[in-house]
Design a protein around this motif. Structure first.
Motif, mmCIF file in Angstrom:
data_model
loop_
_atom_site.group_PDB
_atom_site.id
_atom_site.type_symbol
_atom_site.label_atom_id
_atom_site.label_comp_id
_atom_site.label_asym_id
_atom_site.label_seq_id
_atom_site.Cartn_x
_atom_site.Cartn_y
_atom_site.Cartn_z
ATOM 1 N N SER A 1 -20.563 -20.667 -59.264
ATOM 2 C CA SER A 1 -21.011 -19.371 -59.799
ATOM 3 C C SER A 1 -20.174 -18.990 -61.018
ATOM 4 C CB SER A 1 -20.914 -18.295 -58.724
ATOM 5 O OG SER A 1 -19.575 -18.062 -58.399
ATOM 6 N N GLN A 2 -20.806 -18.301 -61.915
ATOM 7 C CA GLN A 2 -20.173 -17.966 -63.185
ATOM 8 C C GLN A 2 -19.183 -16.817 -63.021
ATOM 9 O OE1 GLN A 2 -23.276 -17.589 -66.344
ATOM 10 N NE2 GLN A 2 -24.647 -17.537 -64.601
ATOM 11 N N GLU A 3 -18.121 -16.875 -63.808
ATOM 12 C CA GLU A 3 -17.143 -15.788 -63.785
ATOM 13 C C GLU A 3 -17.605 -14.614 -64.641
ATOM 14 O OE1 GLU A 3 -14.582 -15.679 -61.645
ATOM 15 O OE2 GLU A 3 -15.481 -17.533 -60.960
ATOM 16 N N ILE A 4 -18.283 -14.936 -65.757
ATOM 17 C CA ILE A 4 -18.788 -13.878 -66.633
ATOM 18 C C ILE A 4 -20.283 -14.101 -66.849
ATOM 19 C CG2 ILE A 4 -18.709 -12.841 -68.941
ATOM 20 C CD1 ILE A 4 -15.735 -13.548 -69.030
ATOM 21 N N ILE A 5 -21.038 -13.078 -66.563
ATOM 22 C CA ILE A 5 -22.484 -13.136 -66.768
ATOM 23 C C ILE A 5 -22.820 -12.135 -67.866
ATOM 24 C CG2 ILE A 5 -24.752 -12.707 -65.734
ATOM 25 C CD1 ILE A 5 -23.466 -13.259 -62.994
ATOM 26 N N GLN A 6 -23.512 -12.616 -68.894
ATOM 27 C CA GLN A 6 -23.969 -11.696 -69.931
ATOM 28 C C GLN A 6 -25.474 -11.790 -70.042
ATOM 29 O OE1 GLN A 6 -21.987 -11.764 -73.722
ATOM 30 N NE2 GLN A 6 -23.238 -10.056 -74.469
ATOM 31 N N ILE A 7 -26.120 -10.667 -69.831
ATOM 32 C CA ILE A 7 -27.564 -10.580 -69.947
ATOM 33 C C ILE A 7 -27.857 -9.397 -70.853
ATOM 34 C CG2 ILE A 7 -29.723 -10.195 -68.727
ATOM 35 C CD1 ILE A 7 -27.950 -11.324 -66.210
ATOM 36 N N SER A 8 -28.313 -9.717 -72.040
ATOM 37 C CA SER A 8 -28.576 -8.684 -73.038
ATOM 38 C C SER A 8 -27.308 -7.846 -73.237
ATOM 39 C CB SER A 8 -29.780 -7.847 -72.592
ATOM 40 O OG SER A 8 -30.124 -6.910 -73.583
ATOM 41 N N ASP A 9 -27.380 -6.529 -73.019
ATOM 42 C CA ASP A 9 -26.189 -5.684 -73.253
ATOM 43 C C ASP A 9 -25.461 -5.347 -71.958
ATOM 44 O OD1 ASP A 9 -28.310 -4.159 -72.471
ATOM 45 O OD2 ASP A 9 -28.295 -2.852 -74.218
ATOM 46 N N ILE A 11 -22.746 -6.908 -69.310
ATOM 47 C CA ILE A 11 -21.730 -7.943 -69.124
ATOM 48 C C ILE A 11 -21.021 -7.691 -67.795
ATOM 49 C CG2 ILE A 11 -19.633 -9.024 -70.036
ATOM 50 C CD1 ILE A 11 -20.545 -7.856 -72.826
ATOM 51 N N ILE A 12 -21.019 -8.722 -66.948
ATOM 52 C CA ILE A 12 -20.391 -8.615 -65.630
ATOM 53 C C ILE A 12 -19.264 -9.637 -65.558
ATOM 54 C CG2 ILE A 12 -20.774 -8.695 -63.134
ATOM 55 C CD1 ILE A 12 -23.842 -8.432 -63.875
ATOM 56 N N ASN A 13 -18.056 -9.161 -65.313
ATOM 57 C CA ASN A 13 -16.884 -10.031 -65.253
ATOM 58 C C ASN A 13 -16.371 -10.097 -63.816
ATOM 59 O OD1 ASN A 13 -14.205 -11.078 -65.323
ATOM 60 N ND2 ASN A 13 -14.080 -10.584 -67.490
ATOM 61 N N ARG A 14 -16.609 -11.245 -63.180
ATOM 62 C CA ARG A 14 -16.261 -11.421 -61.772
ATOM 63 C C ARG A 14 -14.742 -11.405 -61.543
ATOM 64 N NH1 ARG A 14 -18.196 -11.064 -56.641
ATOM 65 N NH2 ARG A 14 -17.187 -12.549 -55.278
ATOM 66 N N THR A 15 -13.989 -12.020 -62.441
ATOM 67 C CA THR A 15 -12.544 -12.114 -62.229
ATOM 68 C C THR A 15 -11.865 -10.758 -62.349
ATOM 69 O OG1 THR A 15 -12.363 -12.842 -64.525
ATOM 70 C CG2 THR A 15 -12.202 -14.535 -62.831
ATOM 71 N N GLN A 16 -12.387 -9.901 -63.223
ATOM 72 C CA GLN A 16 -11.790 -8.574 -63.417
ATOM 73 C C GLN A 16 -12.478 -7.487 -62.580
ATOM 74 O OE1 GLN A 16 -11.901 -7.759 -67.620
ATOM 75 N NE2 GLN A 16 -10.303 -9.260 -68.084
ATOM 76 N N TYR A 17 -13.539 -7.890 -61.853
ATOM 77 C CA TYR A 17 -14.331 -6.908 -61.098
ATOM 78 C C TYR A 17 -14.761 -5.754 -61.999
ATOM 79 C CZ TYR A 17 -15.014 -8.021 -56.194
ATOM 80 O OH TYR A 17 -15.489 -8.544 -55.021
ATOM 81 N N VAL A 27 -18.320 2.368 -63.966
ATOM 82 C CA VAL A 27 -17.512 2.633 -62.779
ATOM 83 C C VAL A 27 -18.347 2.215 -61.571
ATOM 84 C CG1 VAL A 27 -16.350 4.388 -61.412
ATOM 85 C CG2 VAL A 27 -16.339 4.556 -63.910
ATOM 86 N N LEU A 28 -17.978 1.078 -60.983
ATOM 87 C CA LEU A 28 -18.732 0.546 -59.857
ATOM 88 C C LEU A 28 -17.821 0.342 -58.648
ATOM 89 C CD1 LEU A 28 -20.728 -2.296 -61.689
ATOM 90 C CD2 LEU A 28 -21.693 -0.189 -60.796
ATOM 91 N N PRO A 29 -18.099 1.038 -57.549
ATOM 92 C CA PRO A 29 -17.381 0.722 -56.312
ATOM 93 C C PRO A 29 -17.625 -0.745 -55.934
ATOM 94 C CG PRO A 29 -18.630 2.753 -56.085
ATOM 95 C CD PRO A 29 -19.049 2.133 -57.385
ATOM 96 N N LYS A 30 -16.775 -1.281 -55.082
ATOM 97 C CA LYS A 30 -16.793 -2.707 -54.752
ATOM 98 C C LYS A 30 -18.174 -3.226 -54.342
ATOM 99 C CE LYS A 30 -14.025 -6.086 -52.189
ATOM 100 N NZ LYS A 30 -14.773 -6.653 -51.059
ATOM 101 N N LYS A 31 -18.845 -2.559 -53.442
ATOM 102 C CA LYS A 31 -20.140 -3.049 -52.959
ATOM 103 C C LYS A 31 -21.217 -2.992 -54.039
ATOM 104 C CE LYS A 31 -18.931 -4.241 -48.845
ATOM 105 N NZ LYS A 31 -18.407 -5.612 -48.778
ATOM 106 N N GLU A 32 -21.177 -1.957 -54.870
ATOM 107 C CA GLU A 32 -22.136 -1.878 -55.976
ATOM 108 C C GLU A 32 -21.910 -3.038 -56.937
ATOM 109 O OE1 GLU A 32 -22.487 1.954 -57.971
ATOM 110 O OE2 GLU A 32 -22.229 2.970 -56.066
ATOM 111 N N PHE A 33 -20.637 -3.322 -57.224
ATOM 112 C CA PHE A 33 -20.325 -4.439 -58.114
ATOM 113 C C PHE A 33 -20.818 -5.752 -57.517
ATOM 114 C CE2 PHE A 33 -17.857 -8.041 -59.468
ATOM 115 C CZ PHE A 33 -17.899 -7.935 -60.853
ATOM 116 N N GLU A 34 -20.523 -5.966 -56.234
ATOM 117 C CA GLU A 34 -20.912 -7.221 -55.584
ATOM 118 C C GLU A 34 -22.423 -7.386 -55.543
ATOM 119 O OE1 GLU A 34 -18.904 -7.423 -51.824
ATOM 120 O OE2 GLU A 34 -16.953 -7.728 -52.776
ATOM 121 N N LEU A 35 -23.121 -6.288 -55.315
ATOM 122 C CA LEU A 35 -24.584 -6.312 -55.308
ATOM 123 C C LEU A 35 -25.121 -6.689 -56.685
ATOM 124 C CD1 LEU A 35 -27.088 -5.718 -53.527
ATOM 125 C CD2 LEU A 35 -26.928 -3.344 -54.280
#
Length: 97
Positions: A1-9, A11-17, A27-35
């Motif tokens: 699985s990718q550490e950084i996902i960029q789709i259009s504008d 950007i989701i960074n898995r390593t930095q949550y 501002v995403l709580p843990k479960k929202e981020f994981e979802l």
């Protein structure tokens, strides 16, 4: 699985949550981020509430299926409606055109 996902504008960074949308840090709580990460990492695949519960919350936690809906709604409030679509009677998917 990718550490950084960029789709259009988005950007989701898995390593930095962390995630940003249109240049703004979200501002995403843990479960929202994981979802968000889980769906974005598996684009165009429909997941039922049960599958999302199992993958995000785990099988050892008792969570109502409606919890998924609430978290989906909160994520949509932050990134807009166009990414996470509802497939009636089935579940949710992260849509990439």
């Amino acid at each position: 699985s990718q550490e950084i996902i960029q789709i259009s504008d988005l950007i989701i960074n898995r390593t930095q949550y962390s995630a940003s949308f249109q240049g703004r840090l979200l501002v995403l709580p843990k479960k929202e981020f994981e979802l968000l990460y889980f769906l974005a990492n598996n684009p165009n695949v429909v997941y039922s509430r049960d599958e999302l519960l199992h993958n995000i919350w785990g099988s050892d936690v008792f969570v109502l299926a409606r919890t998924v809906d609430v978290h989906i709604r909160k994520v949509r409030e932050k990134i807009g409606e166009e990414y996470i679509t509802t497939v009636k009677g089935v579940g949710y998917k992260f849509e990439i055109g």
